[in-house]
Design an enzyme around this catalytic site. Structure first.
Site, PDB file in Angstrom:
ATOM      1  CB  SER A 108      -0.958  -0.010   1.190  1.00  0.00           C
ATOM      2  OG  SER A 108      -1.863   1.063   1.113  1.00  0.00           O
ATOM      3  CG  HIS A 109      -0.248   4.368   2.647  1.00  0.00           C
ATOM      4  ND1 HIS A 109      -1.166   3.360   2.819  1.00  0.00           N
ATOM      5  CD2 HIS A 109      -0.209   5.040   3.819  1.00  0.00           C
ATOM      6  CE1 HIS A 109      -1.669   3.429   4.034  1.00  0.00           C
ATOM      7  NE2 HIS A 109      -1.094   4.427   4.660  1.00  0.00           N
ATOM      8  CG  ASP A 284      -0.901   4.686  -2.587  1.00  0.00           C
ATOM      9  OD1 ASP A 284      -1.297   4.624  -3.770  1.00  0.00           O
ATOM     10  OD2 ASP A 284      -1.424   4.021  -1.668  1.00  0.00           O
ATOM     11  CG  ASP A 286      -2.113   0.298  -3.389  1.00  0.00           C
ATOM     12  OD1 ASP A 286      -1.880   1.466  -3.008  1.00  0.00           O
ATOM     13  OD2 ASP A 286      -3.061  -0.380  -2.942  1.00  0.00           O
ATOM     14  CG  ASP A 288      -5.100   2.705  -3.030  1.00  0.00           C
ATOM     15  OD1 ASP A 288      -4.011   3.247  -2.745  1.00  0.00           O
ATOM     16  OD2 ASP A 288      -5.682   1.904  -2.267  1.00  0.00           O
ATOM     17  NE  ARG A 289      -3.691   5.050   1.086  1.00  0.00           N
ATOM     18  CZ  ARG A 289      -4.105   5.098   2.352  1.00  0.00           C
ATOM     19  NH1 ARG A 289      -4.056   6.235   3.009  1.00  0.00           N
ATOM     20  NH2 ARG A 289      -4.544   4.023   2.964  1.00  0.00           N
ATOM     21  CE  LYS A 384      -7.247   4.171  -0.281  1.00  0.00           C
ATOM     22  NZ  LYS A 384      -8.065   3.374   0.625  1.00  0.00           N
TER      23      LYS A 384
END
Length: 567
Positions: A108-109, A284, A286, A288-289, A384
């Site tokens: 993720s982030h 980020d 992956d 999504d952000r 997201k």
């Protein structure tokens, strides 16, 4: 060849219940014997036999052993989380098959690499994160699992080459299809946005652009979309080569970790002699952000989703017939609430976690949603979507400038935000993150705040003792949500202190890190007087910050004199 299914004895592990972001631990935890296999098998065991037969997994050997007939894998193993959701919802295989789920492997982030984070999550047939009923069952399975199934003699599939590999198995043919990671997602984006209008903006000599993938998976899409499709200069892409360890960086798109972009956009501590670009954005790990920046100007995620919603019908073809409704997570500022009221839209305040938005979208109640943690999206998928948010902002800029590309000055990101504040008021907003705090200390702090909420009088004595110029607290509670779609109730979703003037303090424990605990403190103040919407955010919020730290005894409980990150 025909592969065989092996039943490998194993023992339960002390699991962590997977949330919306899945299960995330340090790599050294995942490489323990049977750890990853236990989680994957526990996931298969939580699915009905029907879903297992048709499920699409990237855990190839265990998928084959659990009766899956076909697996799709993005080329080189690179698929963004939004693209996975899009593939589940949109893609049709060469044999006419559709996906009913997916494993996503992502840090993720958070920092990645051999000594950092690794995560795994499962998304369902709607493209969204597994609902609580499934994650509860996964968790219970991890505590009782005694064996897992795996096709140990299945040869490794070359995931660098697009094509289909077919292998015989006990239940018939098993196929692994490696496909182009970007095609389905790019096709979806082109059906949502006016790429030709955006291309005209990017071709203007007055408009400059910079996109930073922070060496995450977004780099696999950036060149295809921004350069090949929209005509941006390749030099406008920053850190767009995906790396397993994110180049040693922390792929969280905020003012603290996206240092190179922040400096290029004129927001760094040292003044740059180079004129900053008109528009900048970051993703980020992956993808999504997102973070949105103008020239020397930061757009808060809370303002970003509100501005997208306010302009979507005019600027984005996908929404031309109107919005079904909008939603935000509870800690996100109320900027979106004001837009919803002004435009007479359905509005929902939900707990943190994208699955809550997904329920609303599946029921046709929500078109656009967002979280303060740099997550923005719409009902085109059930995650997201960072690149979607960037394209939404480029669409708004292109729409505002479509008659102005030959003029003296373009409408800028800052112009759009300040006009929004003049129309709807400004929600001064900041978030303090205290990362890797001792888990016991974090729980003690939260328990202290819950106990305090029984007496508003005691709370207000502390408030006035800290700052006499801060309003009284009129309500204090733990946020609880009853889902309007399925009736499920989510309790203990954050501790809130609501002030008489509309200000808010919110305290939450975050579950997205892999070590210790992260305490998030959210501070918000609403200002509708246009003459007072231009103040520095940290200066405007300083009295509330002082109150929050005194009220929570933050330093006393955590030993921290300052947050790790301020956004």
């Amino acid at each position: 060849m025909v592969f065989k299914v092996s039943k490998v004895p194993t023992t339960p592990f002390d699991g962590q219940k997977p949330g919306t972001s899945g299960l995330r631990k340090k790599v050294k935890v995942f490489i323990q014997p049977h750890y990853l296999q236990n989680f994957v098998q526990s996931t298969f065991n939580a699915l009905t036999p029907e879903k297992v037969r048709d499920a699409i997994q990237i855990i190839i050997k265990m998928s084959a052993a659990n009766g899956v007939r076909r697996v799709w894998v993005g080329q080189n193993g690179l698929l963004s989380t939004p693209a996975v959701s899009a593939v589940i919802r949109e893609r049709v295989g060469v044999d006419g098959s559709k996906a009913t789920g997916a494993f996503i492997l992502t840090a993720s982030h958070n920092p990645g690499g051999p000594h950092e984070d690794f995560g795994i999550k499962y998304n369902m047939e709607n493209g969204g994160p597994a609902p609580e009923a499934i994650t509860d069952e996964m968790f219970e399975n991890t505590k009782t699992i005694t064996e897992y199934l795996i096709a140990e003699d299945l040869p490794n599939v070359d995931i660098s080459a697009i094509g289909v590999t077919s292998i015989g198995g006990p239940e018939g043919q098993f196929d692994v299809e490696v496909f182009d990671s970007a095609s389905d997602y790019v096709k979806l984006m082109k059906s949502i946005f006016d790429f030709e209008l955006i291309r005209k903006l990017l071709s203007s000599p007055k408009f400059t652009f910079c996109y930073d993938a922070l060496h995450g998976v977004a780099g696999a899409y950036a060149n295809r979309i921004f350069v090949e499709e929209l005509g941006a200069q390749e030099s406008s892409l920053l850190n767009c080569i995906p790396k397993e360890d994110f180049g040693g960086g922390h792929p969280d798109p905020n003012l603290t970790y996206a240092k190179e972009l922040v400096a290029r956009m004129g927001l760094g501590k040292s003044n740059s002699e180079v004129d900053p670009p008109e528009f900048g954005a970051a993703a980020d790990g992956d993808a999504d952000r997102n973070m949105i920046l103008g020239k020397s100007f930061f757009v808060t995620p809370s303002d970003s989703v509100a501005i997208i919603a306010a302009n979507a019908v005019d600027a984005i073809p996908y929404f031309s017939s109107g919005l079904k409704g909008v939603a935000r997570s509870m800690p996100t500022s109320a900027a979106l609430d004001v837009v919803a009221k002004h435009l007479n839209l359905k509005f929902f305040e939900v707990p943190t976690g994208w699955k809550f938005f997904g329920n609303l979208m599946d029921a046709g109640l929500c078109s656009i949603c967002g979280e303060e943690s740099f997550g923005t999206g719409s009902d085109h998928i059930r995650e997201k979507d960072g690149i979607w948010a960037v394209l939404a902002w480029l669409s708004i800029l292109a729409y505002k400038n479509k008659e102005n590309l030959g003029g003296d000055k373009l409408v800028t990101v800052e112009d759009i935000v300040r006009k929004h504040w003049a129309t709807y008021g400004r929600h001064y907003y900041t978030r303090y993150d205290y990362e890797n705090v001792d888990a016991g200390a974090a729980k003690d702090l939260m328990a202290y705040l819950v106990k305090m909420q029984s007496s508003l009088n005691e709370i207000n004595i502390i408030v006035k003792g800290a700052r006499s110029d801060v309003s009284n607290v009129v309500n204090a509670d733990e946020f609880e949500y009853k889902d309007p779609v399925d009736g499920s109730v989510s309790k203990h979703q954050g501790i809130r202190f609501l002030f008489e003037d509309g200000s808010r303090l919110v305290f939450r424990l975050s579950g997205t890190g892999s070590e210790g605990a992260t305490i998030r403190l959210y501070i918000e103040q609403y200002e509708k007087d246009p003459s007072k919407t231009g103040r520095d955010s940290q200066e405007a919020l300083a009295p509330l910050v002082e109150v929050a730290l005194k009220l929570s005894k933050m330093q006393e409980f955590t030993g921290r004199s300052a947050p790790t990150v301020i956004t």
